[in-house]
Design an enzyme around this catalytic site. Structure first.
Site, short mmCIF file in Angstrom:
data_model
loop_
_atom_site.label_atom_id
_atom_site.label_comp_id
_atom_site.label_asym_id
_atom_site.label_seq_id
_atom_site.Cartn_x
_atom_site.Cartn_y
_atom_site.Cartn_z
N HIS A 40 42.63 47.04 35.63
CA HIS A 40 41.24 46.56 35.72
C HIS A 40 40.53 47.21 36.89
O HIS A 40 39.39 47.70 36.76
CB HIS A 40 41.25 45.04 35.87
CG HIS A 40 39.90 44.43 36.10
ND1 HIS A 40 39.15 43.85 35.10
CD2 HIS A 40 39.17 44.28 37.25
CE1 HIS A 40 38.01 43.39 35.61
NE2 HIS A 40 38.00 43.63 36.91
N GLU A 41 41.18 47.25 38.05
CA GLU A 41 40.56 47.83 39.24
C GLU A 41 40.41 49.34 39.11
O GLU A 41 39.39 49.91 39.53
CB GLU A 41 41.38 47.47 40.49
CG GLU A 41 41.50 45.98 40.76
CD GLU A 41 40.16 45.26 40.82
OE1 GLU A 41 39.16 45.90 41.20
OE2 GLU A 41 40.10 44.07 40.49
N HIS A 58 37.39 50.00 37.14
CA HIS A 58 36.16 49.91 37.93
C HIS A 58 35.85 51.27 38.57
O HIS A 58 34.71 51.73 38.56
CB HIS A 58 36.33 48.87 39.05
CG HIS A 58 35.94 47.48 38.65
ND1 HIS A 58 34.77 47.17 38.00
CD2 HIS A 58 36.58 46.28 38.85
CE1 HIS A 58 34.69 45.87 37.80
NE2 HIS A 58 35.79 45.31 38.30
N GLU A 77 32.10 43.71 34.46
CA GLU A 77 33.41 43.07 34.41
C GLU A 77 34.01 43.14 33.01
O GLU A 77 35.21 43.37 32.85
CB GLU A 77 33.31 41.61 34.87
CG GLU A 77 33.22 41.43 36.36
CD GLU A 77 34.38 42.08 37.10
OE1 GLU A 77 35.55 41.83 36.72
OE2 GLU A 77 34.12 42.84 38.03
#
Length: 287
Positions: free
Chosen positions: A139-140, A143, A220
């Site tokens: 997930h990071e 980003h 997100e």
């Protein structure tokens, strides 16, 4: 005290840079064009200086332990996992760090895709299974690969400019109205004018925060989808489910929490940087 000192230093840097630029450009804030330039300089300066200093600020305020040479198998696994995901995502290897906190959270920061940092809390590292931690890392990394830090900086700069410009235009209109209805034609006066600007900055700032939060929530969902592609859909859902029943997030600074896996809860969803975990899980399942 350290965080307060760093905040003061950052704000002073913004004021210094903006003042120098305005002086070089010969900006006259009494005209609409000059006021717009003034608003843009101050609106974007803070955002871009914060972006440029983001990794340094994260290390200083969060007490990060950057893993330069892995000391054990767990640290080696963290670094290897981020390296593999970064290669899959087509970005340069981020710095990997751990910070001591009981909350289950992680965040990404940095001025660009090829100059970034991914950090995880000890609470997340020891409170989740390896598959769930892998999904959070994905997930990071997503980003970073999506360029979310730069995108949010640009959005923040635009809304900052709007707030500064709109507040002063409205304040000047009020000052003109008061002056036209005042026998002496003195208007609001300096202190009253500044008080009106301050109140308007607050009111327009709330609206601006809603706009930034809206784009943050969209981002997100995209990072969740990216995490599912890099680590697997079921792992990403499992990680979000684990966060759903985990403890409240702690006192992570806003500049970091905006890029965390788990956002602070709020009664007003319009002001939340992260969608509710239930909606994120549902979105992934239906994607």
């Amino acid at each position: 005290m350290k965080r307060v000192f760093l905040l003061i230093v950052t704000n002073l840097a913004v004021l210094l840079v903006a003042s120098i630029v305005m002086s070089l450009l010969g900006v006259n804030t009494k005209t609409m064009g000059g006021l717009l330039v003034f608003a843009a300089i101050f609106g974007f300066s803070g955002s871009f200086i914060s972006l440029a200093m983001s990794k340094w600020m994260a290390k200083k305020t969060m007490g990060l332990m950057v893993i330069e040479h892995p000391q054990d198998g767990q640290q080696r696994w963290l670094v290897d996992t981020v390296a593999r995901q970064a290669q899959m995502a087509g970005i340069a290897m981020p710095e990997v760090a751990i910070y001591d906190s009981p909350e289950m959270n992680a965040f990404a920061t940095g001025p660009s895709k090829n100059n970034s940092l991914v950090a995880v809390s000890t609470g997340l590292l020891y409170g989740m299974s390896p598959d769930e931690v892998e999904a959070v890392l994905a997930h990071e990394v997503s980003h970073v690969a999506n360029g979310d830090m730069v995108t949010l900086t640009l959005i923040q700069g635009v809304v900052n400019t709007f707030v500064i410009f709109a507040a002063r235009v409205v304040a000047q209109a009020i000052d003109t109205f008061v002056s036209s209805n005042d026998e002496e034609g003195e208007g609001l006066g300096m202190f009253a004018y500044m008080a009106v600007v301050f109140v308007l900055d607050m009111l327009f700032g709330i609206l601006a925060s809603m706009i930034v939060a809206y784009f943050s929530r969209i981002r997100e969902y995209r990072a969740d989808e990216g995490g599912a592609r890099l680590a697997g859909k079921e792992k990403m859902i499992a990680a979000l489910e684990r966060l759903r029943y985990g403890p409240e997030t702690g006192a992570m600074p806003a500049s970091m929490s905006a890029f965390g896996i788990n956002g602070k809860r709020s009664m007003a969803e319009l002001l939340m940087s992260h969608p509710p975990l239930e909606k994120r899980i549902e979105s992934l399942r239906n994607h």
